[in-house]
Write an enzyme that holds these catalytic residues in place. Structure first.
Site, short mmCIF file in Angstrom:
data_model
loop_
_atom_site.label_atom_id
_atom_site.label_comp_id
_atom_site.label_asym_id
_atom_site.label_seq_id
_atom_site.Cartn_x
_atom_site.Cartn_y
_atom_site.Cartn_z
N PHE A 6 3.94 7.29 -8.70
CA PHE A 6 4.85 6.76 -7.67
C PHE A 6 5.44 7.86 -6.80
CE2 PHE A 6 4.94 3.99 -11.44
CZ PHE A 6 4.43 2.83 -10.88
N GLY A 55 3.38 4.36 7.91
CA GLY A 55 2.00 4.85 8.01
C GLY A 55 1.70 5.66 6.78
N CYS A 111 -0.97 5.79 2.06
CA CYS A 111 -0.76 4.87 0.94
C CYS A 111 -0.38 3.45 1.37
CB CYS A 111 0.31 5.42 0.01
SG CYS A 111 -0.14 7.03 -0.64
C1 UGA Z 1 4.62 5.82 -0.75
C2 UGA Z 1 5.60 5.26 -1.79
O1 UGA Z 1 6.94 5.37 -1.30
C3 UGA Z 1 5.48 6.06 -3.11
O2 UGA Z 1 6.35 5.50 -4.08
C4 UGA Z 1 4.03 5.97 -3.57
O3 UGA Z 1 3.82 6.70 -4.77
C5 UGA Z 1 3.12 6.53 -2.50
O4 UGA Z 1 3.29 5.80 -1.27
C6 UGA Z 1 1.71 6.42 -2.97
O5 UGA Z 1 1.20 5.29 -3.06
O6 UGA Z 1 1.12 7.43 -3.36
P1 UGA Z 1 4.66 7.94 0.89
O7 UGA Z 1 3.36 7.46 1.42
O8 UGA Z 1 4.84 9.39 0.59
O9 UGA Z 1 5.02 7.17 -0.46
O10 UGA Z 1 5.73 7.55 1.98
P2 UGA Z 1 7.07 6.69 2.08
O11 UGA Z 1 8.25 7.54 1.83
O12 UGA Z 1 6.95 5.44 1.29
O13 UGA Z 1 7.04 6.32 3.63
C7 UGA Z 1 5.98 5.54 4.16
C8 UGA Z 1 6.19 5.26 5.60
O14 UGA Z 1 7.26 4.35 5.80
C9 UGA Z 1 6.51 6.47 6.48
O15 UGA Z 1 5.71 6.39 7.65
C10 UGA Z 1 7.97 6.30 6.79
O16 UGA Z 1 8.32 6.86 8.02
C11 UGA Z 1 8.10 4.80 6.82
N1 UGA Z 1 9.47 4.31 6.55
C12 UGA Z 1 10.08 4.55 5.38
C13 UGA Z 1 10.14 3.56 7.52
O17 UGA Z 1 9.61 3.31 8.62
N2 UGA Z 1 11.40 3.08 7.27
C14 UGA Z 1 12.01 3.31 6.08
O18 UGA Z 1 13.16 2.85 5.90
C15 UGA Z 1 11.35 4.07 5.12
#
Ligand code: UGA
Length: 444
Positions: free
Chosen positions: A154, A265, A268
């Protein structure tokens, strides 16, 4: 004797897991099929930007002065088979080209290479994100006397080291007929985080596989929910930032992951929700997940909405010959990852419509250039905005929040900034003479 651990695949997940296992005191051997990666990692360096990872790696990689020497890398499957008591499979599972399903070829290849060399009595642990049902199938590929567990990961990019050393939960799917052997071994592997209080959830294979895709689907849903509210706020004249703050005070809703903007984006969330839909379809449960199609649509719509906001800021006509500065290229801050990056997608759309786009990102320039070589790139934020008709803030790096709006105002052709992440201090920018607009918020 202390357990010996191997980590197969040394991307974000594998490199971090290998370093973390060495930090927890195990002897670790990492394998990658790309010799250049192995060479780089063996010299204590990582092929991506991830805060703290290089330091952790250098602390343990054999041959580096002052290191514990507990961590080595190889390309040899024979060496991996002979070395490991526990083998973690950490290869990636991208979206298939032209389809929603996930590409299992790296996982399948890893198991096919491992099966002939793995020692009887050892344990193989899958960490890759896979369609439900994969573990059951892959258990059949391993020789008699070798157990399989599924242990989803995660970690978040940008927090990979912290998330791996101090996970908020550890989920393990184990075979039902091993007399508790697999769970016992994994308790030994994860003794440190369990000792610190990380909950251990032991399940069957399908549940463990589903936990991962369910968690990412929930996160994607949360983001698309707030972005849908942003659309309504835009139509009704409301303020999505205050709305998120207000609903977030309800503990059942919580205030995290409710930042409206150009959406999610990365490598994942987008591919995981699509692979989940595809797999549910195969299982005859597609109706249960049709809502994810809507989550995906809302998310993709935000990118288009940002392009339209930029067009409107330029007078509502064509982008032809107009200068557009883009701050941010990575899919999130504190990462150099541009996979399915909303920022780069918006920059690309405007460029393809004739805009003269100049991008700056603190860490993502090299990767962005590879994906989109025809965009303009600048070495600093100030250079990127020079002469710009509109400035787009698309990845919320701290560096951008710390910019001096007055200094930038003097460099642009027209001081208009559009905040695609609701992360800049609008009052500060307005006070410096900017027209500041953000997604889902009223114009001041
Ligand atoms: C995500 C999950 O959060 C991890 O728990 C998981 O382990 C991982 O995928 C995976 O499957 O390996 P990650 O891809 O690093 O992690 O990124 P996130 O922090 O989830 O952010 C994803 C996207 O959502 C980013 O583009 C971020 O800018 C966007 N986001 C996030 C928003 O637009 N609004 C928010 O409030 C939060």
């Amino acid at each position: 004797m202390a357990l010996k651990i191997t980590v197969i695949g040394t991307g974000y997940l594998g490199a971090t897991h290998a370093a973390a296992m060495a930090e927890m005191g195990f002897e670790v051997l990492g394998l990658d099929v790309v010799p250049e990666k192995v060479e780089l990692l063996s010299s204590g360096r990582v092929p991506m930007y991830e805060p703290g990872l290089e330091e952790l790696l250098a602390k343990h990689v054999a041959g580096i002065e002052g290191s514990t020497g507990r961590l080595r890398f190889t390309t040899s499957w024979e060496e991996v088979g002979a070395f490991g008591d526990v083998h973690f499979v950490c290869v990636n599972t991208p979206q298939k080209h032209g389809e929603y399903g996930c590409d299992m070829s790296y996982v399948d290849a890893a198991f096919a290479s491992l099966a002939p060399v793995v020692r009887a009595g050892s344990l193989v642990v899958g960490k890759s994100t896979v369609p439900v049902g994969s573990a059951e199938r892959l258990a059949g590929v391993l020789p008699e006397g070798v157990d399989l567990a599924w242990n989803p990961e995660f970690l978040r990019e940008g927090f990979a080291v912290q998330d791996t050393l101090h996970p908020d939960r550890i989920v393990v799917g184990v075979p039902g007929d091993d007399g508790g052997r697999t769970e016992k071994l994994l308790r030994e592997v994860y003794a440190a985080p369990i000792g610190e209080g990380s909950p251990l959830v032991v399940t069957d294979y399908p549940t463990a596989e589903l936990v991962k895709t369910a968690a990412n689907s929930f996160l994607a849903t949360k983001i698309s929910f707030i972005n849908a509210m942003a659309e309504v706020c835009e139509a009704a004249g409301g303020d999505v930032v205050r709305l998120a703050e207000a609903i977030g005070h309800d503990e059942r809703i919580g205030n995290k992951f409710l930042r409206a903007g150009i959406g999610f984006g990365g490598g994942c969330l987008p591919k995981d929700i699509r692979a989940f839909m595809a797999r549910a379809g195969e299982l005859g449960a597609d109706q249960a997940l049709t809502f994810l199609r809507e989550i995906d649509s809302i998310n993709m719509r935000r990118r288009g909405q940002m392009v339209e906001m930029a067009r409107e800021a330029l007078g509502g006509n064509s982008f032809l010959g107009r200068r557009v500065a883009v701050l941010g290229a990575t899919f999130k801050p504190d990462s150099d990852d541009v996979r399915d990056s909303p920022a780069l997608n918006v920059a690309g759309q405007i460029h393809l419509q004739g805009g003269q786009v100049t991008v700056y990102d603190p860490k993502g320039m090299e990767n962005a250039r590879k994906v989109f070589p025809t965009l303009g790139y600048a070495d600093t934020a100030l250079e990127a905005v020079r002469g710009a008709d509109v400035v787009l803030h698309l990845t919320e790096w701290r560096e951008f929040r710390e910019l001096d709006p007055a200094e930038l105002a003097a460099a642009v052709s027209s001081p208009v900034v559009l905040d695609g992440r609701n992360a800049l201090d609008g009052e500060r920018w307005r006070a410096a003479g900017w027209t500041y607009r953000a997604m889902g918020r009223p114009r001041a």
